[in-house]
Design a protein around this motif. Structure first.
Motif, PDB file in Angstrom:
ATOM      1  N   SER A   1       0.829  -1.206   0.000  1.00  0.00           N
ATOM      2  CA  SER A   1       0.000   0.000   0.000  1.00  0.00           C
ATOM      3  C   SER A   1       0.865   1.258   0.000  1.00  0.00           C
ATOM      4  CB  SER A   1      -0.950  -0.002   1.200  1.00  0.00           C
ATOM      5  OG  SER A   1      -0.234   0.120   2.419  1.00  0.00           O
ATOM      6  N   TYR A   2       1.955   1.222   0.792  1.00  0.00           N
ATOM      7  CA  TYR A   2       2.869   2.357   0.806  1.00  0.00           C
ATOM      8  C   TYR A   2       3.613   2.481  -0.530  1.00  0.00           C
ATOM      9  CZ  TYR A   2       2.316   3.322   5.810  1.00  0.00           C
ATOM     10  OH  TYR A   2       1.823   3.687   7.040  1.00  0.00           O
ATOM     11  N   ALA A   3       4.032   1.335  -1.069  1.00  0.00           N
ATOM     12  CA  ALA A   3       4.768   1.366  -2.329  1.00  0.00           C
ATOM     13  C   ALA A   3       3.903   1.920  -3.460  1.00  0.00           C
ATOM     14  CB  ALA A   3       5.261  -0.041  -2.675  1.00  0.00           C
ATOM     15  N   ASP A   4       2.623   1.521  -3.503  1.00  0.00           N
ATOM     16  CA  ASP A   4       1.719   2.047  -4.527  1.00  0.00           C
ATOM     17  C   ASP A   4       1.646   3.576  -4.465  1.00  0.00           C
ATOM     18  OD1 ASP A   4       1.039  -0.353  -5.686  1.00  0.00           O
ATOM     19  OD2 ASP A   4      -0.715  -0.684  -4.411  1.00  0.00           O
ATOM     20  N   GLU A   5       1.507   4.085  -3.249  1.00  0.00           N
ATOM     21  CA  GLU A   5       1.395   5.538  -3.075  1.00  0.00           C
ATOM     22  C   GLU A   5       2.699   6.245  -3.447  1.00  0.00           C
ATOM     23  OE1 GLU A   5       0.096   8.748   0.399  1.00  0.00           O
ATOM     24  OE2 GLU A   5      -0.181   6.583   0.703  1.00  0.00           O
ATOM     25  N   MET A   6       3.825   5.672  -3.046  1.00  0.00           N
ATOM     26  CA  MET A   6       5.125   6.294  -3.326  1.00  0.00           C
ATOM     27  C   MET A   6       5.403   6.360  -4.822  1.00  0.00           C
ATOM     28  SD  MET A   6       7.338   4.534  -0.265  1.00  0.00           S
ATOM     29  CE  MET A   6       8.928   5.144  -0.842  1.00  0.00           C
ATOM     30  N   PHE A   7       5.152   5.269  -5.538  1.00  0.00           N
ATOM     31  CA  PHE A   7       5.445   5.265  -6.968  1.00  0.00           C
ATOM     32  C   PHE A   7       4.426   6.093  -7.756  1.00  0.00           C
ATOM     33  CE2 PHE A   7       7.686   1.160  -5.888  1.00  0.00           C
ATOM     34  CZ  PHE A   7       8.948   1.707  -6.030  1.00  0.00           C
ATOM     35  N   ALA A   8       3.190   6.164  -7.243  1.00  0.00           N
ATOM     36  CA  ALA A   8       2.202   7.032  -7.893  1.00  0.00           C
ATOM     37  C   ALA A   8       2.622   8.489  -7.770  1.00  0.00           C
ATOM     38  CB  ALA A   8       0.823   6.824  -7.272  1.00  0.00           C
ATOM     39  N   LEU A   9       3.105   8.876  -6.590  1.00  0.00           N
ATOM     40  CA  LEU A   9       3.595  10.239  -6.399  1.00  0.00           C
ATOM     41  C   LEU A   9       4.807  10.518  -7.285  1.00  0.00           C
ATOM     42  CD1 LEU A   9       3.272  10.693  -2.526  1.00  0.00           C
ATOM     43  CD2 LEU A   9       2.031  11.953  -4.287  1.00  0.00           C
ATOM     44  N   GLY A  10       5.658   9.513  -7.423  1.00  0.00           N
ATOM     45  CA  GLY A  10       6.818   9.682  -8.293  1.00  0.00           C
ATOM     46  C   GLY A  10       6.419   9.925  -9.731  1.00  0.00           C
ATOM     47  N   ASP A  11       5.435   9.165 -10.208  1.00  0.00           N
ATOM     48  CA  ASP A  11       4.949   9.365 -11.580  1.00  0.00           C
ATOM     49  C   ASP A  11       4.312  10.746 -11.749  1.00  0.00           C
ATOM     50  OD1 ASP A  11       5.809   6.842 -12.214  1.00  0.00           O
ATOM     51  OD2 ASP A  11       3.840   5.902 -11.975  1.00  0.00           O
ATOM     52  N   GLU A  12       3.574  11.181 -10.701  1.00  0.00           N
ATOM     53  CA  GLU A  12       2.942  12.497 -10.747  1.00  0.00           C
ATOM     54  C   GLU A  12       4.000  13.604 -10.798  1.00  0.00           C
ATOM     55  OE1 GLU A  12       0.133  15.216  -7.833  1.00  0.00           O
ATOM     56  OE2 GLU A  12      -0.114  13.028  -7.807  1.00  0.00           O
ATOM     57  N   MET A  13       5.076  13.419 -10.036  1.00  0.00           N
ATOM     58  CA  MET A  13       6.152  14.399 -10.036  1.00  0.00           C
ATOM     59  C   MET A  13       6.793  14.511 -11.412  1.00  0.00           C
ATOM     60  SD  MET A  13       9.777  14.365  -7.968  1.00  0.00           S
ATOM     61  CE  MET A  13      10.383  13.054  -9.057  1.00  0.00           C
ATOM     62  N   LEU A  14       7.066  13.373 -12.044  1.00  0.00           N
ATOM     63  CA  LEU A  14       7.681  13.392 -13.370  1.00  0.00           C
ATOM     64  C   LEU A  14       6.778  14.068 -14.391  1.00  0.00           C
ATOM     65  CD1 LEU A  14       9.276   9.821 -13.546  1.00  0.00           C
ATOM     66  CD2 LEU A  14      10.467  12.011 -13.339  1.00  0.00           C
TER      67      LEU A  14
END
Length: 304
Positions: free
Chosen positions: A66-79
């Motif tokens: 659940s944490y990993a999903d949120e972290m990588f989603a934020l990373g994609d949003e940042m890019l």
């Protein structure tokens, strides 16, 4: 925490097997398996368990995913956000607009920005003049549009540039206009809508009414000129407006001009921190006022 290990775990968790993750990441299954083992050692608890021909998440694994999903989603949003802003920054013009300045006049003045060689991002703030001048002093605004020059009592560094002025027209809904006689006598005893006391022209209109010995019934006062026009549209009363806008107001609100007074002039000003305007966007607004909006405008570099 090693984010590369987290990425491998995330891929295995979503694919359901080490082989599926290895194919997706273009790595060998042995490499993925070794990295997952290192990650589990790092977090101190098993995250995956055998399930048939694949792998399933442990309770700790579900929390980690659940944490990993949120972290990588934020990373994609940042890019995505960074790619959006990768080009050259658009210059911004921050404009303060006094509440009493007609919105149609503001639109005419700011339309000049479309003719600039470089596109400008426009930020408009509408508020009382004192607050706007405070923001100008703090360099949070590039210019202020107002119906008066900057008050001399304010300890704010700024320069007032007169854009021009206009006679005052009186308008009313057709049904009300048809009830009255000739202008200006039609105002005597008639319902009248006026701009609020913050409008510089308010006192001039009241002075003219007194000199003309006219006694209309003031039935409404409005800080927002658009709201005053909306009330007038329903036949609530006669109302004043800059004569240069009378045709546009009549067409938009279905009202009719009944007469105008040349001896009362409503002035409009641009206030900036520059005595001689060098800001290209601000200069475009001044030039539009001089050449298009107010044909007889004063020299825009003349400060009050």
């Amino acid at each position: 925490m090693n984010l590369k290990h987290l990425r491998y775990f995330w891929a295995v968790a979503h694919s359901g097997s080490i082989a599926g993750a290895a194919k997706q990441l273009h790595l060998t299954p042995q490499t993925i398996s070794a990295q997952i083992n290192l990650f589990e050692e790092e977090v101190g608890t098993p995250l995956l368990r055998p399930a048939g021909r694949g792998l399933a998440l442990t309770e700790a694994g579900r929390v980690a995913l659940s944490y990993a999903d949120e972290m990588f989603a934020l990373g994609d949003e940042m890019l995505s956000s960074l790619r959006t802003h990768a080009g050259p920054a658009m210059p911004t013009l921050r404009v303060g607009i006094s509440e009493v300045v007609p919105k149609s006049l503001t639109l005419r003045l700011l339309a000049s920005l479309k003719r600039l060689p470089e596109r400008v991002r426009l930020v408009c703030r509408e508020a009382p003049i004192d607050w706007l001048l405070g923001e100008l002093a703090l360099h949070r605004l590039d210019m202020v549009l107002a119906d008066r020059p900057m008050p001399t009592a304010l300890s704010v560094r700024g320069h007032s540039h007169k854009l021009g002025d206009s006679a005052i027209a009186f308008l009313a809904a057709p049904a009300l206009a048809d009830q009255g006689g000739a202008f200006p006598g039609c105002l005597n005893g008639a319902p009248l809508l006026l701009p609020g006391p913050n409008a510089a022209v308010r006192g001039e209109i009241e002075r003219w009414l007194g000199q003309a010995r006219l006694s209309p019934q003031v039935v409404g006062e409005f800080d927002d000129s658009a709201l005053m026009k909306a009330f007038a549209q329903t036949g609530e009363g006669y109302f004043p407006a800059p004569a240069i806008l009378a045709g546009e107001i009549a067409a938009r609100y279905g009202v009719r001009e009944v007469g105008r007074i040349e001896e009362v002039r409503q002035s409009f000003w641009l206030i900036s921190t520059e005595r001689r305007i060098r800001h290209s966007a601000v200069r475009a607004v001044v030039d539009a006022a001089r050449g298009v909006v107010f044909p007889a405008a004063l020299d825009p570099d003349r400060s009050a």
